[in-house]
Enzyme design. Structure first.
Site, PDB file in Angstrom:
ATOM      1  CE  LYS A  90     -11.819  77.362 -43.241  1.00 33.69           C
ATOM      2  NZ  LYS A  90     -10.375  77.683 -43.311  1.00 33.69           N
ATOM      3  NE  ARG A 122      -9.668  74.557 -49.223  1.00 29.86           N
ATOM      4  CZ  ARG A 122     -10.069  73.977 -48.124  1.00 29.86           C
ATOM      5  NH1 ARG A 122     -11.334  73.778 -47.913  1.00 29.86           N
ATOM      6  NH2 ARG A 122      -9.217  73.600 -47.206  1.00 29.86           N
ATOM      7  NE  ARG A 135      -4.574  71.974 -36.974  1.00 31.75           N
ATOM      8  CZ  ARG A 135      -5.466  72.401 -37.870  1.00 31.75           C
ATOM      9  NH1 ARG A 135      -6.509  73.122 -37.489  1.00 31.75           N
ATOM     10  NH2 ARG A 135      -5.308  72.122 -39.147  1.00 31.75           N
ATOM     11  NE  ARG A 190      -5.064  68.238 -40.514  1.00 28.16           N
ATOM     12  CZ  ARG A 190      -6.024  69.139 -40.681  1.00 28.16           C
ATOM     13  NH1 ARG A 190      -6.936  69.311 -39.747  1.00 28.16           N
ATOM     14  NH2 ARG A 190      -6.085  69.886 -41.759  1.00 28.16           N
ATOM     15  NE  ARG A 202      -3.633  73.062 -45.079  1.00 30.01           N
ATOM     16  CZ  ARG A 202      -3.588  72.976 -43.741  1.00 30.01           C
ATOM     17  NH1 ARG A 202      -2.470  72.678 -43.123  1.00 30.01           N
ATOM     18  NH2 ARG A 202      -4.672  73.195 -43.054  1.00 30.01           N
TER      19      ARG A 202
HETATM   20  P1  ADP Z   1      -7.690  73.394 -43.930  1.00 28.55           P
HETATM   21  O1  ADP Z   1      -7.240  72.807 -42.646  1.00 28.55           O
HETATM   22  O2  ADP Z   1      -6.625  73.767 -44.917  1.00 28.55           O
HETATM   23  O3  ADP Z   1      -8.788  74.417 -43.806  1.00 28.55           O
HETATM   24  P2  ADP Z   1      -9.553  71.354 -44.584  1.00 28.55           P
HETATM   25  O4  ADP Z   1      -9.495  70.540 -43.353  1.00 28.55           O
HETATM   26  O5  ADP Z   1     -10.738  72.223 -44.828  1.00 28.55           O
HETATM   27  O6  ADP Z   1      -8.228  72.194 -44.727  1.00 28.55           O
HETATM   28  O7  ADP Z   1      -9.361  70.425 -45.866  1.00 28.55           O
HETATM   29  C1  ADP Z   1      -8.290  69.521 -45.965  1.00 28.55           C
HETATM   30  C2  ADP Z   1      -8.028  69.153 -47.417  1.00 28.55           C
HETATM   31  O8  ADP Z   1      -9.254  68.648 -48.000  1.00 28.55           O
HETATM   32  C3  ADP Z   1      -7.635  70.326 -48.297  1.00 28.55           C
HETATM   33  O9  ADP Z   1      -6.252  70.593 -48.239  1.00 28.55           O
HETATM   34  C4  ADP Z   1      -8.079  69.818 -49.672  1.00 28.55           C
HETATM   35  O10 ADP Z   1      -7.187  68.882 -50.207  1.00 28.55           O
HETATM   36  C5  ADP Z   1      -9.376  69.083 -49.361  1.00 28.55           C
HETATM   37  N1  ADP Z   1     -10.562  69.961 -49.471  1.00 28.55           N
HETATM   38  C6  ADP Z   1     -11.415  70.289 -48.465  1.00 28.55           C
HETATM   39  N2  ADP Z   1     -12.395  71.095 -48.905  1.00 28.55           N
HETATM   40  C7  ADP Z   1     -12.159  71.298 -50.226  1.00 28.55           C
HETATM   41  C8  ADP Z   1     -12.807  72.055 -51.247  1.00 28.55           C
HETATM   42  N3  ADP Z   1     -13.907  72.793 -50.988  1.00 28.55           N
HETATM   43  N4  ADP Z   1     -12.278  72.031 -52.492  1.00 28.55           N
HETATM   44  C9  ADP Z   1     -11.178  71.313 -52.767  1.00 28.55           C
HETATM   45  N5  ADP Z   1     -10.508  70.587 -51.851  1.00 28.55           N
HETATM   46  C10 ADP Z   1     -10.977  70.568 -50.598  1.00 28.55           C
END
Ligand code: ADP
Ligand code: ZN
Length: 217
Positions: free
Chosen positions: A13, A88, A127, A160, A171
């Protein structure tokens, strides 16, 4: 152009968002980045969400929705945006519709990047990120020039916390459980564009841009 990107963690994404940003000249709104920045800056919001982020769980809807509503009021969102990591959950999607409605706006397209759990684990556990400049590498597809050092800063790359394998699997499952219902939600609104994101990134990006150009009338 108002776009939402859906896809499991690791589906690409963030990378796709960068292409859409430069093509359509719209801001990239990543709720994950916003939370990580808040944690790094030690703000009140950051202190609230830090342990949630480390564990790979979701931040409560009210906190995310409020942050997004404030963000959408900024002038750079006038001509659109690309959301990455939001909404989400179905309640978040409903709230987003309400926020946009109030602003007399609506979404143009929702892009679903499809990817298997196996491919996600392979991508994310490989990563690496530069702790100094934030540049992202992948030991399989985007290797740094020397060992595991940042090409720009020369410092050692790190993993990370939420890219460790057990957290990645958590996740992924959370995504299937909480976010996949959104696919139905947007399908019914006729907004969904589905793409296979296991193929070459450049191809994925150009396919999507072609589709989006048709959406914008
Ligand atoms: P990923 O790498 O899993 O796509 P992101 O970088 O988008 O994750 O987000 C990292 C963390 O931030 C998530 O694991 C969550 O804890 C929080 N987070 C981000 N966006 C949301 C959302 N829309 N609703 C709830 N939690 C979120
Ligand atoms: Zn660096």
């Amino acid at each position: 152009m108002r776009i939402v990107l859906l896809g499991a963690p690791g589906a690409g994404k963030g990378t796709l968002a960068k292409d859409l940003v430069s093509y359509f000249k719209i801001p990239h709104i990543s709720t994950g980045d916003m939370f990580r920045e808040a944690v790094a800056a030690g703000t009140e919001l950051g202190r609230k969400v830090q342990s949630i982020l480390e564990s790979g769980s979701l931040v409560p809807d009210e906190i995310v929705n409020q942050m997004v509503e404030d963000r959408l009021k900024k002038p750079d969102c006038q001509n659109g945006f690309v959301f990455d990591g939001y909404p989400r959950t179905v309640p978040q999607a409903i709230t987003l519709d309400e926020i946009l409605n109030k602003m007399c706006k609506k979404l143009d397209a929702v892009i679903h990047l499809e990817i298997s759990e196996q491919a996600v684990v392979r991508r994310l556990t490989n990563r690496r990120v530069c702790p100094k400049c934030g540049r992202i590498y992948n030991l399989i597809s985007m290797r740094p020039k020397n060992d595991e050092l940042c090409d720009d800063c020369g410092v050692e790359l790190i993993i990370r916390d939420d890219d460790k394998e057990d957290v990645v699997r958590k996740r992924y499952h959370l995504y299937t459980e909480m976010t996949e219902p959104l696919i139905d939600y947007y399908q019914k609104k006729n907004l969904l564009v589905r793409v296979n994101s296991e193929i070459d990134h450049q191809i994925v990006a150009s396919q999507i841009i072609e589709r989006l150009k048709k959406v914008r009338t």
